[in-house]
Motif scaffolding. Structure first.
Motif, PDB file in Angstrom:
ATOM      1  N   TYR A   1       5.708   4.007   0.252  1.00 22.73           N
ATOM      2  CA  TYR A   1       5.175   2.684  -0.053  1.00 22.73           C
ATOM      3  C   TYR A   1       5.631   1.710   1.029  1.00 22.73           C
ATOM      4  O   TYR A   1       6.746   1.808   1.533  1.00 22.73           O
ATOM      5  CB  TYR A   1       5.673   2.208  -1.423  1.00 22.73           C
ATOM      6  CG  TYR A   1       5.238   3.117  -2.538  1.00 22.73           C
ATOM      7  CD1 TYR A   1       4.024   2.915  -3.189  1.00 22.73           C
ATOM      8  CD2 TYR A   1       6.012   4.206  -2.926  1.00 22.73           C
ATOM      9  CE1 TYR A   1       3.604   3.758  -4.204  1.00 22.73           C
ATOM     10  CE2 TYR A   1       5.608   5.063  -3.937  1.00 22.73           C
ATOM     11  CZ  TYR A   1       4.405   4.829  -4.571  1.00 22.73           C
ATOM     12  OH  TYR A   1       3.989   5.669  -5.572  1.00 22.73           O
TER      13      TYR A   1
ATOM     14  N   ARG B   1       0.851  -1.185   0.000  1.00 25.34           N
ATOM     15  CA  ARG B   1       0.000   0.000   0.000  1.00 25.34           C
ATOM     16  C   ARG B   1       0.886   1.234   0.000  1.00 25.34           C
ATOM     17  O   ARG B   1       2.084   1.153   0.236  1.00 25.34           O
ATOM     18  CB  ARG B   1      -0.945   0.018   1.194  1.00 25.34           C
ATOM     19  CG  ARG B   1      -0.242   0.066   2.534  1.00 25.34           C
ATOM     20  CD  ARG B   1      -1.247   0.046   3.697  1.00 25.34           C
ATOM     21  NE  ARG B   1      -0.570  -0.039   4.979  1.00 25.34           N
ATOM     22  CZ  ARG B   1      -0.139   1.005   5.675  1.00 25.34           C
ATOM     23  NH1 ARG B   1      -0.301   2.227   5.217  1.00 25.34           N
ATOM     24  NH2 ARG B   1       0.461   0.843   6.837  1.00 25.34           N
ATOM     25  N   SER B   2       0.276   2.358  -0.268  1.00 24.62           N
ATOM     26  CA  SER B   2       1.006   3.618  -0.218  1.00 24.62           C
ATOM     27  C   SER B   2       0.259   4.569   0.708  1.00 24.62           C
ATOM     28  O   SER B   2      -0.934   4.402   0.965  1.00 24.62           O
ATOM     29  CB  SER B   2       1.131   4.227  -1.613  1.00 24.62           C
ATOM     30  OG  SER B   2      -0.137   4.529  -2.137  1.00 24.62           O
ATOM     31  N   TYR B   3       0.988   5.540   1.225  1.00 23.29           N
ATOM     32  CA  TYR B   3       0.394   6.553   2.082  1.00 23.29           C
ATOM     33  C   TYR B   3       1.186   7.841   1.938  1.00 23.29           C
ATOM     34  O   TYR B   3       2.309   7.835   1.414  1.00 23.29           O
ATOM     35  CB  TYR B   3       0.348   6.093   3.543  1.00 23.29           C
ATOM     36  CG  TYR B   3       1.712   5.885   4.169  1.00 23.29           C
ATOM     37  CD1 TYR B   3       2.303   6.899   4.934  1.00 23.29           C
ATOM     38  CD2 TYR B   3       2.403   4.689   4.010  1.00 23.29           C
ATOM     39  CE1 TYR B   3       3.546   6.710   5.500  1.00 23.29           C
ATOM     40  CE2 TYR B   3       3.649   4.504   4.579  1.00 23.29           C
ATOM     41  CZ  TYR B   3       4.215   5.509   5.330  1.00 23.29           C
ATOM     42  OH  TYR B   3       5.449   5.326   5.892  1.00 23.29           O
TER      43      TYR B   3
END
Length: 111
Positions: free
Chosen positions: A96, A85-87
């Motif tokens: 990532y 996932r990325s944030y």
């Protein structure tokens, strides 16, 4: 080949006490990391220990078990799947991460 799945099995030791997050829905999330070690000899015959760190997340009942029974240094077997996932960091940059979503947990050597 149709039966290949996203599956990970690791045995390692917790690097820190688990972080437990209680969501508004009442569901719990546990985050922790485990270290796995691989030992080998280099070209000079010296023993080398290669430590890899793995980020684990557990939901629901597994999060509750993690909260009640796991702490830094405990040895566990984790089975789950890889999830990426990325944030957005506080600085605004996109980051990532790859985590293992725990589906089974076995406590080992917990004295």
């Amino acid at each position: 080949m149709n039966s290949l799945k996203n599956k990970v099995q690791l045995i390692g030791n917790l690097g820190n006490d688990p972080e437990i997050i209680a969501l508004e829905s009442g569901k719990k999330l546990a985050k922790f990391s485990i270290a796995t070690n691989e030992t080998y000899k280099n070209a000079q015959g010296e023993k080398i220990i290669d430590t890899q760190w793995h980020n684990i997340i557990a939901w629901g009942k597994l999060a509750e078990i993690t909260e009640n029974y796991l702490s830094k240094g405990k040895e566990v077997m984790v089975e789950g799947k890889l999830a990426s996932r990325s944030y957005e960091a506080k600085t605004g940059e996109k980051r990532y991460i790859t985590e293992i979503v725990c589906q089974e947990l076995l406590m080992l050597n917990n004295k």
